[in-house]
Design an enzyme around this catalytic site. Structure first.
Site, mmCIF file in Angstrom:
data_model
loop_
_atom_site.group_PDB
_atom_site.id
_atom_site.type_symbol
_atom_site.label_atom_id
_atom_site.label_comp_id
_atom_site.label_asym_id
_atom_site.label_seq_id
_atom_site.Cartn_x
_atom_site.Cartn_y
_atom_site.Cartn_z
ATOM 1 N N VAL A 98 6.702 -4.291 -4.868
ATOM 2 C CA VAL A 98 6.668 -4.099 -6.206
ATOM 3 C C VAL A 98 7.181 -5.016 -7.128
ATOM 4 O O VAL A 98 8.181 -5.514 -6.816
ATOM 5 C CB VAL A 98 7.355 -2.763 -6.671
ATOM 6 N N CYS A 99 6.537 -5.297 -8.619
ATOM 7 C CA CYS A 99 7.124 -6.209 -9.358
ATOM 8 C C CYS A 99 7.553 -7.617 -8.616
ATOM 9 O O CYS A 99 6.590 -8.069 -7.576
ATOM 10 C CB CYS A 99 8.302 -5.611 -9.943
ATOM 11 N N THR A 100 8.711 -8.203 -8.941
ATOM 12 C CA THR A 100 8.959 -9.702 -8.407
ATOM 13 C C THR A 100 9.269 -9.410 -6.718
ATOM 14 O O THR A 100 9.918 -10.502 -6.466
ATOM 15 C CB THR A 100 9.971 -10.082 -9.232
ATOM 16 N N ALA A 148 1.960 -4.608 -9.525
ATOM 17 C CA ALA A 148 2.413 -5.164 -10.660
ATOM 18 C C ALA A 148 3.742 -4.680 -11.102
ATOM 19 O O ALA A 148 4.605 -4.417 -10.301
ATOM 20 C CB ALA A 148 1.383 -4.784 -11.716
#
Lengths: 209, 209
Positions: A98-100, A148
């Site tokens: 998730v995310c970075t 994202a």
């Protein structure tokens, strides 16, 4: 199904608590938070600390991993989480981020040749890991799923729940957590937010991602 | 703005981590997790433990409180959280809850004469606290805001962020956490889920709420 969520200093809490809230409701599942050592790991805000229940060395064959992101990923290259992801990925059923958190997968060489996503402010950097950056909310590539920014982990986890246990189970979980989103604004993506909002956020060097 | 999030045994993590992720990004805000004693508090799954940074006695004048729900609210009447909510509510700017956290507000006599909501499976019980149960995702009544089940806390917190700091700040936070929901199913409310999904969940006595 053993679901392992690896933590590192300055991770973003919702990145992993969203998926945890979904995946912990899978039948016959076990979620374990894992870190360099069992014990406290503090988030990017400094205001919240989660306890890791096990050390990386104790969780050698997880079925599913969910790697959160956060500002801490910017200095993650030398952190033991990278070696752990590299070591467990060959035997996982699903390797997700998730995310970075996708940058952690990148450092572990999981993303080579794959489409992948990340927080909108960092997604282009995935090309440096041999991936093709794409601006979708959830990207499924074989057994690798990237999501994202921050809140997208909930959508990713429901997608994953359906892949693991079927649509009925995933829909039941969605109802259990009453996930019928009604954001009061429509400002959640760079394609929808007003330009001055996007610019303001790009300019904030201190923005947590 | 001091935002206090009170924890109790067997709370549901996303109920409070969703709002935390939003409200911790407010300018000049401080979030503190608070409990009977500073230290670990374990969620309803047993798989996740959060650290409370302070004891109830140390947080006497919070500006905002966000009370999470969870199965632990069913035996909450004698828990110190009820006295704490009753004590701090008169001086808060905003008193809020997510999911069955509204039952904690009810025990503290915060809901008398107000419309209020909760998890769909428990909302009718709010009439026992002198409230009028309503099936909306976020219910604002003066300075008291209640939200529906688990994931609704994110929507509630964005609403609250706008009330505290204005629409621009709230929209910037929404973009920062990339909250542009795309659930893979449309099963998040009893009005949308298939009847057999609703019935299955109603029948599960062990369902976490």
């Amino acid at each position: 199904v053993q679901i392992a969520i690896p933590l590192f200093p300055r991770f973003t809490a919702l990145d992993c608590v969203g998926p945890y809230e979904v995946l912990s409701r899978l039948p016959e599942s076990e979620v374990v938070f894992v870190a360099e050592a069992a014990g406290p790991v503090t988030t990017d805000t400094g205001a919240l600390t989660l306890m890791a229940g096990a050390a990386f060395a104790e969780v050698a064959r997880p079925d599913v991993i969910v790697v959160p992101g956060g500002p801490g990923t910017r200095k993650i290259v030398d952190h033991p989480i990278v070696d752990w992801v590299r070591a467990v990925h060959p035997t996982t059923q699903w390797t997700t981020s998730v995310c970075t958190g996708s940058e952690v997968l990148g450092h572990a060489r999981v993303l080579d040749g794959l489409e992948a996503t990340s927080h909108w402010g960092r997604v282009d950097l995935l090309s440096g890991f041999g991936a093709t950056p794409v601006s979708r909310r959830v990207v499924v590539q074989g057994k690798v799923i990237t999501a994202a920014g921050v809140s997208s982990g909930i959508d990713m986890a429901l997608t994953l729940a359906a892949l693991i246990a079927g649509d009925d189970v995933a829909q039941t979980i969605q109802l259990a957590i009453e996930y019928d989103p009604e954001p009061p604004f429509d400002s959640g993506s760079i394609h929808k937010a007003r330009p001055e909002i996007v610019d303001a956020l790009r300019g904030l060097s201190s923005t947590r991602r």
